[in-house]
Design a protein around this motif. Structure first.
Motif, short mmCIF file in Angstrom:
data_model
loop_
_atom_site.label_atom_id
_atom_site.label_comp_id
_atom_site.label_asym_id
_atom_site.label_seq_id
_atom_site.Cartn_x
_atom_site.Cartn_y
_atom_site.Cartn_z
N LYS A 379 0.84 -1.21 0.00
CA LYS A 379 0.00 0.00 0.00
C LYS A 379 0.87 1.25 0.00
CE LYS A 379 -4.07 -1.86 2.42
NZ LYS A 379 -4.90 -1.77 3.65
N ALA A 380 1.94 1.22 0.79
CA ALA A 380 2.80 2.40 0.93
C ALA A 380 3.58 2.69 -0.35
CB ALA A 380 3.75 2.22 2.10
N VAL A 381 4.21 1.66 -0.92
CA VAL A 381 5.11 1.91 -2.07
C VAL A 381 4.35 2.09 -3.38
CG1 VAL A 381 7.10 0.77 -1.05
CG2 VAL A 381 5.52 -0.56 -2.47
N THR A 382 3.07 1.69 -3.41
CA THR A 382 2.30 1.82 -4.66
C THR A 382 1.20 2.89 -4.56
OG1 THR A 382 0.59 0.18 -4.13
CG2 THR A 382 2.65 -0.65 -5.08
N GLY A 383 1.13 3.57 -3.43
CA GLY A 383 0.04 4.53 -3.27
C GLY A 383 -1.32 3.87 -3.29
N ASP A 384 -1.36 2.63 -2.78
CA ASP A 384 -2.59 1.84 -2.73
C ASP A 384 -3.13 1.53 -4.13
OD1 ASP A 384 -4.31 0.37 -1.20
OD2 ASP A 384 -5.67 2.01 -0.72
N LYS A 385 -2.24 1.46 -5.12
CA LYS A 385 -2.66 1.18 -6.49
C LYS A 385 -2.46 -0.28 -6.87
CE LYS A 385 -1.72 5.86 -8.15
NZ LYS A 385 -0.85 6.70 -9.03
N ALA A 386 -1.86 -1.07 -5.97
CA ALA A 386 -1.68 -2.50 -6.22
C ALA A 386 -2.24 -3.27 -5.05
CB ALA A 386 -0.21 -2.84 -6.43
N ALA A 387 -2.71 -4.49 -5.32
CA ALA A 387 -3.28 -5.34 -4.29
C ALA A 387 -2.53 -6.66 -4.26
CB ALA A 387 -4.76 -5.58 -4.55
N LEU A 388 -2.24 -7.14 -3.04
CA LEU A 388 -1.57 -8.42 -2.86
C LEU A 388 -2.52 -9.41 -2.22
CD1 LEU A 388 0.96 -10.29 -2.67
CD2 LEU A 388 1.37 -9.28 -0.41
N ASP A 389 -2.69 -10.55 -2.89
CA ASP A 389 -3.45 -11.66 -2.31
C ASP A 389 -2.45 -12.76 -1.97
OD1 ASP A 389 -5.35 -13.47 -1.49
OD2 ASP A 389 -5.99 -14.03 -3.51
N VAL A 390 -2.32 -13.05 -0.70
CA VAL A 390 -1.41 -14.11 -0.26
C VAL A 390 -2.21 -15.39 -0.05
CG1 VAL A 390 0.18 -14.90 1.52
CG2 VAL A 390 0.17 -12.49 0.84
N LYS A 391 -1.84 -16.42 -0.74
CA LYS A 391 -2.49 -17.72 -0.60
C LYS A 391 -1.57 -18.62 0.23
CE LYS A 391 -5.89 -17.97 -2.36
NZ LYS A 391 -7.20 -17.36 -2.06
N ILE A 392 -2.04 -18.96 1.42
CA ILE A 392 -1.27 -19.83 2.30
C ILE A 392 -1.53 -21.30 1.95
CG2 ILE A 392 -1.06 -20.63 4.69
CD1 ILE A 392 0.32 -18.00 4.21
N VAL A 393 -0.46 -22.04 1.78
CA VAL A 393 -0.56 -23.45 1.46
C VAL A 393 -0.15 -24.24 2.71
CG1 VAL A 393 0.31 -25.31 0.02
CG2 VAL A 393 -0.11 -23.07 -0.97
N GLN A 394 -1.09 -25.03 3.20
CA GLN A 394 -0.85 -25.75 4.44
C GLN A 394 0.04 -26.98 4.23
OE1 GLN A 394 -1.06 -25.75 7.58
NE2 GLN A 394 -2.30 -23.94 8.06
N LEU A 395 0.37 -27.61 5.33
CA LEU A 395 1.31 -28.74 5.32
C LEU A 395 0.76 -29.96 4.60
CD1 LEU A 395 2.39 -28.54 9.08
CD2 LEU A 395 3.60 -27.61 7.11
N VAL A 396 1.66 -30.78 4.12
CA VAL A 396 1.32 -32.07 3.51
C VAL A 396 1.85 -33.17 4.42
CG1 VAL A 396 1.66 -33.60 1.54
CG2 VAL A 396 1.43 -31.14 1.18
N LYS A 397 0.97 -34.05 4.83
CA LYS A 397 1.37 -35.23 5.61
C LYS A 397 1.52 -36.40 4.65
CE LYS A 397 -1.02 -33.83 9.86
NZ LYS A 397 -2.08 -34.21 10.84
#
Length: 597
Positions: A379-397
């Motif tokens: 938000k700071a470096v893009t002036g809120d012009k870019a959006a980040l979606d973080v997809k968390i991938v859980q563990l594999v047993k």
């Protein structure tokens, strides 16, 4: 390449009609100008007994219409009843509108599948928007393990899904080649270099990487440098050994990914951010400082942390709390070097500078606490012009017949991705890594994923495609002119009398086929490729169920020797199924076999 669908899909068509009705009511009743229809959706009802489609139009527009949702629903329903696609309209609960469509709609939907064939399901919803999907980004300190595998498959399938939905996608890998861990790698490789020169190195010291995978690096160093490096102090040989080790590890990682048919467009080096004369981390910090987003200050001790773990000192801090984070974040360590976070800010700014406004990062489960600070930085470096979606991938047993799998000798402390792929195959790995939502822990049983049974989803879906081709081969006894090639066959079946497909099981298949384009769009917008795997399993299940009914009820068999036209109509639905199964499997990076071996 961005390819759009040839025509609006059925759900988009019905949604456009609902929008038209709402716009007409707005004009007739003097609703406020510029009514927002973006929240109006048309989707399958949760209960199939309620109809074919449902819309929330009355619920979301009632306030603007200054009407009770139920009353507005009745007005919308009255207009929809006049639509030529609609058989019945019912208003339920506080104002939900359920639609049942005329049977001809489903026949036309099948004709659309046959007409568009490989293009069916493609969408323009992405409007060629540039999207950066960064995934894997494993430290180049060893071969990939089964945990990396899940993130790799998820990221690759998501990138394919977004491209299929009309986005302009770049697949990216961030090489963490500037941190302390690559110096540990270099020291570990140097130990193997000494071993390659004949020295008995004994047991690998704690803190170094113990796996045998570094032996080839040591041998390569010995072949190139002889014993020259032995005569140098660490400060002299470290950079040379590190560069060789990173390069060889990255080649191994690329080979591991290739075993899963995964290729990245960009491999971005963290070290490139801090190159002499082009230090983008410093530039980024200076830029944030000029905006007042970086300052010198002190942080309060972390809650619950022992006093010993806290260093009370003046630090260079990013004002993360101004952008939604819980605390401000350090950018420099006590030794004056950059924190990982500082490099991450510069890296994501670089993505923005390359023209990306939608960023997707695929991270492991242990990085969940890092999300808010990176989103704040963007938000700071893009002036809120870019959006980040973080997809968390859980563990594999990793299991075998329900029992945990032992660690690998080669890697030292984990099972490698390549070992898993070599044992069960790329298709099984890719499909099963997606047959559970990414943020849920996954049990991956090496024995079960190669079973030939309904309990093995990848087999069941691939068998659906192969079964379709088996039907085509047998059908040539009744229709010898049936083309073997998919496109020609779809065109040949395009004029079949598909209105004759009226059995509930046949209609259920037709409705699932009609749902595919909407499912693609919804999965792409939500960044959830697992939806495709679930859909394909449902489609294959319905197809297998219809085949089984035909075995018990001869009048439902796909091939009727005394009725070529009915056979042709049933082959049309088989073609629709195999086309969509092949399409969805391709998005997931899984093969669609013509026969099972």
């Amino acid at each position: 390449m961005v390819v759009t669908a040839k025509s609006p899909h059925l759900f988009a068509n019905v949604l456009a009609r609902v929008h038209a009705v709402c716009s007409a009511l707005a004009a007739e009743n003097g609703w406020p100008a510029g009514i927002d229809l973006s929240r109006v959706v048309v989707e399958p009802p949760r209960d199939a007994a309620h109809g074919d489609m449902a819309t929330n139009a009355a619920m979301v527009l009632a306030k603007e219409a200054k009407s009770k949702p139920r009353d507005l629903a009745e007005q919308i329903a009255a207009k929809l009843r006049a639509d030529d696609l609609v058989a019945t309209v019912d208003v339920a609960g506080p104002g939900f509108i359920n639609l049942t469509l005329k049977p001809v709609v489903w026949a036309d939907a099948l004709r659309t599948v046959l007409r568009e064939n490989e293009a069916y399901g493609r969408s323009g919803v992405g409007a060629a928007e540039k999207v950066n999907v960064e995934y894997v980004s494993a430290n180049p300190t060893g071969p990939m393990h089964v945990g990396h595998c899940r993130g790799a498959v998820f990221g690759d399938a998501l990138a394919s899904l977004l491209a299929f939905a009309g986005y302009d996608v770049t697949r990216e890998y961030y090489i963490n080649d500037a941190g302390a861990q690559v110096d540990v790698l270099a020291r570990s490789a140097y130990l193997r270099y000494r071993e390659a020169l004949g020295e008995n190195i004994g047991e690998i010291p704690e803190g170094l990487y113990p796996g045998d995978y570094l032996k080839p690096v040591g041998q390569a160093l010995a072949a190139e440098h002889g014993d020259k490096l032995l005569k140098m102090p660490e400060a002299a040989w470290l950079a040379t050994v590190r560069a060789t080790a990173i390069a060889m590890m990255m080649e191994e990682i690329k080979g591991d990914l290739a075993a899963l048919s995964i290729k990245h467009d960009v491999f971005f080096s963290e070290r490139s951010l801090i190159e002499a004369g082009n230090n983008r981390v410093t530039e980024t910090i200076d830029y944030l400082r000029s905006k007042g987003d970086v300052y010198e200050g002190r942080l309060p001790p972390p809650k619950g942390a022992p006093v010993d773990d806290y260093e009370d000192r003046e630090q260079t801090l990013f004002r993360a709390t101004a952008f939604g984070d819980d605390v401000d974040r350090p950018l420099l360590k006590s030794d004056g070097s950059y924190t990982y976070f500082a490099s991450d800010i510069a890296y994501h700014k670089d993505k923005f500078d390359r023209g990306f406004r939608t960023l997707v990062d695929v991270w492991g489960a242990d990085h969940g606490g890092y999300i808010k600070r990176v989103q704040a930085a963007i938000k700071a470096v893009t002036g809120d012009k870019a959006a980040l979606d973080v997809k968390i991938v859980q563990l594999v047993k990793l299991l075998r017949n329900g029992e945990p799998v032992k660690m690998s000798k080669r890697s030292g402390d984990f099972v490698t991705l390549r070992e898993v792929v070599d044992e069960v195959g790329s298709d099984a790995v890719r499909f099963m890594m997606l047959f559970r939502k990414n943020d849920a822990v996954l049990d991956f049983d090496l024995a079960k994923v190669i079973e030939q049974s309904k309990d093995n989803p990848v087999f069941y879906v691939q068998y659906g495609h192969a079964r379709g081709y088996s039907i085509f081969r047998n059908a040539r006894e009744v229709i010898p002119e049936l083309p073997p090639e998919s496109g020609a066959r779809a065109a040949f079946l395009g004029n079949a009398a598909v209105e004759r497909l009226t059995d509930p099981a046949e209609l259920a298949l037709l409705k699932l086929l009609a749902l595919y384009p909407r499912m693609i769009e919804a999965a792409a917008v939500a960044h959830e490729p697992h939806r495709i795997a679930f859909y394909l399993y449902d489609l294959a299940s319905e197809f297998h169920a219809l085949w089984t009914r035909g075995r018990d009820l001869p009048y439902l068999r796909f091939i009727e020797k005394n009725d070529a036209e009915m056979t042709k109509a049933r082959l049309a639905i088989v073609q629709g199924v195999v086309s969509v199964l092949a399409s969805g499997l391709a998005v997931l990076g899984v093969h669609a076999p013509d026969e099972m071996r």
